[in-house]
Design a protein around this motif. Sequence first.
Motif, mmCIF file in Angstrom:
data_model
loop_
_atom_site.group_PDB
_atom_site.id
_atom_site.type_symbol
_atom_site.label_atom_id
_atom_site.label_comp_id
_atom_site.label_asym_id
_atom_site.label_seq_id
_atom_site.Cartn_x
_atom_site.Cartn_y
_atom_site.Cartn_z
ATOM 1 N N ALA A 81 0.833 -1.205 0.000
ATOM 2 C CA ALA A 81 0.000 0.000 0.000
ATOM 3 C C ALA A 81 0.865 1.252 0.000
ATOM 4 C CB ALA A 81 -0.929 -0.013 1.217
ATOM 5 N N GLY A 82 1.965 1.234 0.712
ATOM 6 C CA GLY A 82 2.867 2.379 0.731
ATOM 7 C C GLY A 82 3.496 2.645 -0.623
ATOM 8 N N ILE A 83 3.926 1.568 -1.301
ATOM 9 C CA ILE A 83 4.501 1.729 -2.641
ATOM 10 C C ILE A 83 3.449 2.266 -3.604
ATOM 11 C CG2 ILE A 83 5.542 0.496 -4.589
ATOM 12 C CD1 ILE A 83 6.678 -1.487 -2.506
ATOM 13 N N ALA A 84 2.219 1.749 -3.495
ATOM 14 C CA ALA A 84 1.147 2.214 -4.373
ATOM 15 C C ALA A 84 0.874 3.696 -4.176
ATOM 16 C CB ALA A 84 -0.121 1.401 -4.121
ATOM 17 N N ALA A 85 0.950 4.160 -2.937
ATOM 18 C CA ALA A 85 0.613 5.554 -2.638
ATOM 19 C C ALA A 85 1.769 6.512 -2.882
ATOM 20 C CB ALA A 85 0.145 5.670 -1.190
ATOM 21 N N HIS A 86 2.999 6.084 -2.590
ATOM 22 C CA HIS A 86 4.119 7.028 -2.598
ATOM 23 C C HIS A 86 5.280 6.610 -3.494
ATOM 24 C CE1 HIS A 86 1.987 8.732 0.795
ATOM 25 N NE2 HIS A 86 2.091 7.592 1.463
ATOM 26 N N GLY A 87 5.202 5.449 -4.106
ATOM 27 C CA GLY A 87 6.332 4.974 -4.892
ATOM 28 C C GLY A 87 7.400 4.354 -4.007
ATOM 29 N N TYR A 88 8.500 3.954 -4.642
ATOM 30 C CA TYR A 88 9.596 3.343 -3.897
ATOM 31 C C TYR A 88 10.413 4.407 -3.157
ATOM 32 C CZ TYR A 88 8.746 -1.091 -6.285
ATOM 33 O OH TYR A 88 8.181 -2.251 -6.750
ATOM 34 N N GLY A 89 11.121 3.960 -2.120
ATOM 35 C CA GLY A 89 11.978 4.874 -1.383
ATOM 36 C C GLY A 89 11.942 4.697 0.113
ATOM 37 N N GLY A 140 16.029 -2.491 11.001
ATOM 38 C CA GLY A 140 15.496 -3.377 12.012
ATOM 39 C C GLY A 140 16.569 -3.933 12.918
ATOM 40 N N ALA A 141 16.178 -4.927 13.701
ATOM 41 C CA ALA A 141 17.102 -5.555 14.641
ATOM 42 C C ALA A 141 18.144 -6.383 13.898
ATOM 43 C CB ALA A 141 16.322 -6.441 15.614
ATOM 44 N N HIS A 142 19.258 -6.595 14.558
ATOM 45 C CA HIS A 142 20.351 -7.440 14.043
ATOM 46 C C HIS A 142 20.879 -6.934 12.699
ATOM 47 C CE1 HIS A 142 19.108 -10.134 17.235
ATOM 48 N NE2 HIS A 142 17.905 -10.240 16.701
ATOM 49 N N GLY A 143 20.873 -5.629 12.505
ATOM 50 C CA GLY A 143 21.446 -5.050 11.299
ATOM 51 C C GLY A 143 20.591 -5.181 10.055
ATOM 52 N N MET A 144 19.332 -5.537 10.192
ATOM 53 C CA MET A 144 18.458 -5.667 9.031
ATOM 54 C C MET A 144 18.194 -4.299 8.406
ATOM 55 S SD MET A 144 15.611 -8.446 10.315
ATOM 56 C CE MET A 144 14.749 -8.395 8.743
ATOM 57 N N VAL A 145 18.209 -4.256 7.078
ATOM 58 C CA VAL A 145 17.890 -3.053 6.317
ATOM 59 C C VAL A 145 16.704 -3.392 5.426
ATOM 60 C CG1 VAL A 145 18.702 -1.304 4.700
ATOM 61 C CG2 VAL A 145 20.295 -2.321 6.348
ATOM 62 N N LEU A 146 15.527 -2.886 5.791
ATOM 63 C CA LEU A 146 14.288 -3.249 5.110
ATOM 64 C C LEU A 146 13.976 -2.209 4.043
ATOM 65 C CD1 LEU A 146 12.245 -4.232 8.298
ATOM 66 C CD2 LEU A 146 13.826 -5.623 6.950
ATOM 67 N N ASP A 147 14.358 -2.518 2.819
ATOM 68 C CA ASP A 147 14.188 -1.627 1.672
ATOM 69 C C ASP A 147 12.976 -2.090 0.871
ATOM 70 O OD1 ASP A 147 14.427 -0.176 -0.725
ATOM 71 O OD2 ASP A 147 16.607 -0.172 -0.604
ATOM 72 N N ASP A 148 12.084 -1.157 0.527
ATOM 73 C CA ASP A 148 10.879 -1.574 -0.201
ATOM 74 C C ASP A 148 11.156 -1.990 -1.645
ATOM 75 O OD1 ASP A 148 11.320 0.891 -1.380
ATOM 76 O OD2 ASP A 148 9.444 1.801 -0.682
ATOM 77 N N LEU A 149 12.399 -1.841 -2.113
ATOM 78 C CA LEU A 149 12.752 -2.345 -3.436
ATOM 79 C C LEU A 149 12.696 -3.873 -3.494
ATOM 80 C CD1 LEU A 149 15.747 -0.026 -4.367
ATOM 81 C CD2 LEU A 149 13.491 -0.055 -5.437
ATOM 82 N N ALA A 150 12.599 -4.517 -2.352
ATOM 83 C CA ALA A 150 12.459 -5.980 -2.340
ATOM 84 C C ALA A 150 11.119 -6.428 -2.911
ATOM 85 C CB ALA A 150 12.614 -6.502 -0.918
#
Length: 396
Positions: A75-83, A88-98
């Motif tokens: 829903a976020g990508i649909a409304a605002h595009g990627y970016g 997150g924990a343990h060094g996680m990098v949650l990028d919506d490009l996934a």
Amino acid sequence: MLSAETLDRPAAPPTAVRSGPRAPDRGPLRRALPALGLFAAARLTGLLVLTLWARHSGRSPRALLATSWDSEWYAGIAAHGYGRVLHGAHGMVLDDLAFFPLYPALVRAVTTVLPVTGGTAGLLLSWTAAGAAAWGVYLVGERLRGRATATVLVLLWGLLPHSVVLTMAYTEPVMTAFAAWALYALLTRRWLGAAVLAGLAGLTRPNGVAVAAAVLAAVGCELWRTRGRCGPRVWAAGLLAPAGWLSYVLWVGVRRNDPLGGYFAVQAGWTSRFDLGRGALVFVRDMLSGPTQFGFAMALLITGAAVLLFALLVCGERLPPPVLAYTAVLVLIAVGGSGFFESKPRFLLPAFPLLLPLAAALTKARPRAAVLVVAALAGLSFCYGAYALTLARMAI
């Protein structure tokens, strides 16, 4: 009944004459109506159970279905595009490009046309796609094993423990619809239609590449049969099928200044890697060494059952190479990937051919035994769906 050699057999000439009276063709939709009715009844009952339990626990059923976990990202990508990037924990990098682009693009299109929110648009898309997928699953099953087995196949697919996903704002229904109709197109030798559907599946989910694998397997069989002297449609299908998946992976790579590895680096930020199952085995070892959550145990049981069903499929069924290739790639990606072990059953939802041995066995079983098995599966499906969305503390 279709065998593995069907794709290697030329179609009957249009002037062929059938002996005896010709049975009327009821049409693919009319033939599928009993199966679609059972599928709708299964999913609506599951939705009712979830609604009752959600209301009892003070939760909104619509919010659970439309905004849980990945639904919010789409829903976020649909409304605002990627970016959007979260740490997150343990060094996680949650990028919506996934997340692949077709589903959020469709959500945006629906919200442009209809006065609904992104979550509601996602539900409308998923419910429509689930019905289209069930129809496609039926046609593939009918082509392979006849109408009775196809009907049971659709019902079983709608009663999987994780089939609640088919009524959520998730991508699995959309991808399965593309996949089922692409396989049906291949089985009926509609090369370009199959390639276009494979490209769309590849733009929907990472494991949508399995549909391209099915097309490439069919193209390979055709090249072998004709010794390379096949028509331009076959060649075009082979080139077009992986285009959707490749285009997004390369686009992300270019955006990350690493054309070949950029997308996989994004996935690694989510702890998702393909390591031939090493990470999954380590997770299972740790899980079995102490107390664990029910969702993890269910994921292990369902994934193990999928591997067993695939073995039965390979040893006991003579499937056309495209169907086998599609299923094998889905199982390989689910079993061989690390990260989000609890989501592996969801990754296997599009692998509906795995259910063919069970569907065939239930078709031949005594009615009472078949009813008991279906009732048990229904109870598990409805209860687990409610548990996964209201009580579980992990992503589905």
